[in-house]
Design a protein around this motif. Structure first.
Motif, short mmCIF file in Angstrom:
data_model
loop_
_atom_site.label_atom_id
_atom_site.label_comp_id
_atom_site.label_asym_id
_atom_site.label_seq_id
_atom_site.Cartn_x
_atom_site.Cartn_y
_atom_site.Cartn_z
N ASP A 108 0.82 -1.36 0.03
CA ASP A 108 0.06 0.18 0.23
C ASP A 108 1.06 0.79 -0.12
O ASP A 108 0.15 2.75 -0.17
CB ASP A 108 -1.05 -0.06 1.42
CG ASP A 108 -2.23 -1.06 1.20
OD1 ASP A 108 -2.60 -1.42 0.27
OD2 ASP A 108 -2.04 -1.59 2.29
N PRO B 78 -6.87 5.85 6.02
CA PRO B 78 -7.74 5.22 6.43
C PRO B 78 -7.42 3.20 6.07
O PRO B 78 -7.17 3.92 5.91
CB PRO B 78 -8.92 5.66 5.02
CG PRO B 78 -8.25 5.78 3.61
CD PRO B 78 -7.22 6.89 4.29
N ARG B 79 -8.24 3.32 6.89
CA ARG B 79 -7.91 1.62 7.11
C ARG B 79 -8.91 1.05 5.91
O ARG B 79 -9.77 1.55 4.94
CB ARG B 79 -9.06 0.65 8.52
CG ARG B 79 -8.45 1.30 9.45
CD ARG B 79 -9.36 0.48 10.25
NE ARG B 79 -8.78 0.51 12.06
CZ ARG B 79 -8.31 1.89 13.10
NH1 ARG B 79 -9.84 2.77 12.03
NH2 ARG B 79 -7.95 1.19 14.60
N LEU B 80 -9.01 0.26 5.33
CA LEU B 80 -9.45 -0.33 3.96
C LEU B 80 -10.79 -0.90 4.08
O LEU B 80 -11.13 -1.24 4.78
CB LEU B 80 -8.22 -1.91 3.74
CG LEU B 80 -6.57 -2.08 3.69
CD1 LEU B 80 -6.58 -3.66 3.25
CD2 LEU B 80 -6.16 -1.03 2.34
N ALA B 81 -11.27 -0.63 3.27
CA ALA B 81 -11.98 -0.93 2.39
C ALA B 81 -12.36 -2.28 3.51
O ALA B 81 -13.96 -2.84 3.78
CB ALA B 81 -13.10 -0.30 1.85
N SER B 82 -12.09 -2.87 2.54
CA SER B 82 -12.22 -4.34 2.65
C SER B 82 -10.86 -4.95 3.56
O SER B 82 -10.00 -5.25 2.72
CB SER B 82 -12.82 -5.67 1.35
OG SER B 82 -14.22 -4.73 1.11
N GLY C 235 -7.28 -4.82 8.47
CA GLY C 235 -7.54 -3.76 7.40
C GLY C 235 -6.92 -3.00 7.71
O GLY C 235 -7.45 -1.60 6.42
N TRP C 236 -6.02 -2.65 7.78
CA TRP C 236 -4.79 -1.57 8.24
C TRP C 236 -3.78 -2.14 6.43
O TRP C 236 -3.34 -2.82 6.10
CB TRP C 236 -3.81 -1.33 8.90
CG TRP C 236 -4.73 -1.43 10.85
CD1 TRP C 236 -5.72 -1.49 10.54
CD2 TRP C 236 -3.48 -0.51 11.41
NE1 TRP C 236 -5.78 -1.10 11.80
CE2 TRP C 236 -5.08 -0.50 12.30
CE3 TRP C 236 -2.68 -0.12 11.94
CZ2 TRP C 236 -5.20 -0.31 13.92
CZ3 TRP C 236 -1.84 0.28 13.18
CH2 TRP C 236 -3.20 0.94 14.32
N GLN C 237 -3.19 -0.28 5.97
CA GLN C 237 -2.18 -0.49 5.40
C GLN C 237 -1.41 -0.90 5.51
O GLN C 237 -0.38 0.17 6.73
CB GLN C 237 -3.06 0.90 4.54
CG GLN C 237 -4.13 1.75 4.55
CD GLN C 237 -4.77 1.89 3.24
OE1 GLN C 237 -3.51 1.59 1.78
NE2 GLN C 237 -5.60 2.77 2.85
#
Length: 226
Positions: free
Chosen positions: A113, A161-165, A192-194
């Motif tokens: 990411d 932001p955290r990942l949507a999925s 769900g973190w980048q």
């Protein structure tokens, strides 16, 4: 007792039978826990309560904006603890936690990411990495997984932001960003973190005297290999 964030805590309106009520800022959690809303003063409250070394306290667990005090089975709130709970503020703790240098391999397959985050921040990869590694972080609390550190100090321009999925599997040792926090996954699993990099540091080992490498109040600096 396992450290955790405040998610999943369900305050009780009434304490266990025989337990006295506490101040408005406190709520009972199950039969032996007291939850204090602390805002940005979590580490200060945590340090002040630990310094009391009260015999009725089994554990003190900092979380996101709160501290959980767990009483030993059969104990009640002593006058000293009641007084400590009633104070409006406590002095900021001195920077006395251990300083850890965590070696990180940024980007590549371990940090998929990173390119998108750098673009989002208006930086090239080198500048983004330098910005992430330039600051000293503080372990605010542990949660999610045993030994997972929530690190404060991430520059605002790097907030993500955290990942949507969430990913189904994040490798152990992944260095990641979630909102205003930086974290390191001690074990593989969903997350769900980048992801921006990877470290070989062992964040949690149940065979060590202190299984979690990082403790609340400790300081962290990220460095690149060699």
């Amino acid at each position: 007792m396992t450290h955790h964030s405040e998610k999943g805590l369900h305050p009780r309106t009434n304490p266990e039978a025989g337990q006295p009520p506490v101040g408005a800022a406190w709520r009972w959690v199950s039969e032996r826990g007291l939850r204090l809303a602390t805002g940005d003063a979590t580490l200060a409250r945590y340090a002040a309560l630990r310094a009391l070394t009260l015999p009725e306290i089994e554990d003190i667990i900092p979380a996101d904006g709160c501290v959980l005090v767990v009483l030993r089975r059969g104990e009640t709130v002593s006058p000293r603890l009641r007084q400590a709970l009633a104070v409006d503020s406590v002095p900021a703790p001195q920077a006395g936690g251990n300083l850890h240098e965590i070696v990180v391999e940024y980007g590549g397959a371990a940090g998929p990411d990173l390119p998108a985050l750098a673009q989002r921040a208006g930086m090239d990869l080198t500048t983004y990495i330098e910005a992430h590694a330039a600051v000293e972080y503080t372990v605010a609390f542990l949660g999610f997984q045993p030994g997972f550190p929530y690190l404060r100090g991430l520059p605002s321009r790097l907030h993500a932001p955290r990942l949507a999925s969430p990913r189904v599997r994040v490798p152990a040792g992944s260095v990641a960003l979630g909102g205003g926090y930086c974290g390191i996954y001690p074990a593989s699993g969903p997350g769900g973190w980048q992801l921006i990099g990877h470290t070989e540091a062992v964040l949690f080992d149940p065979q060590r005297d202190a299984p979690a490498l990082l403790q609340p109040g400790d300081r962290v600096r990220f460095v690149q290999p060699g």
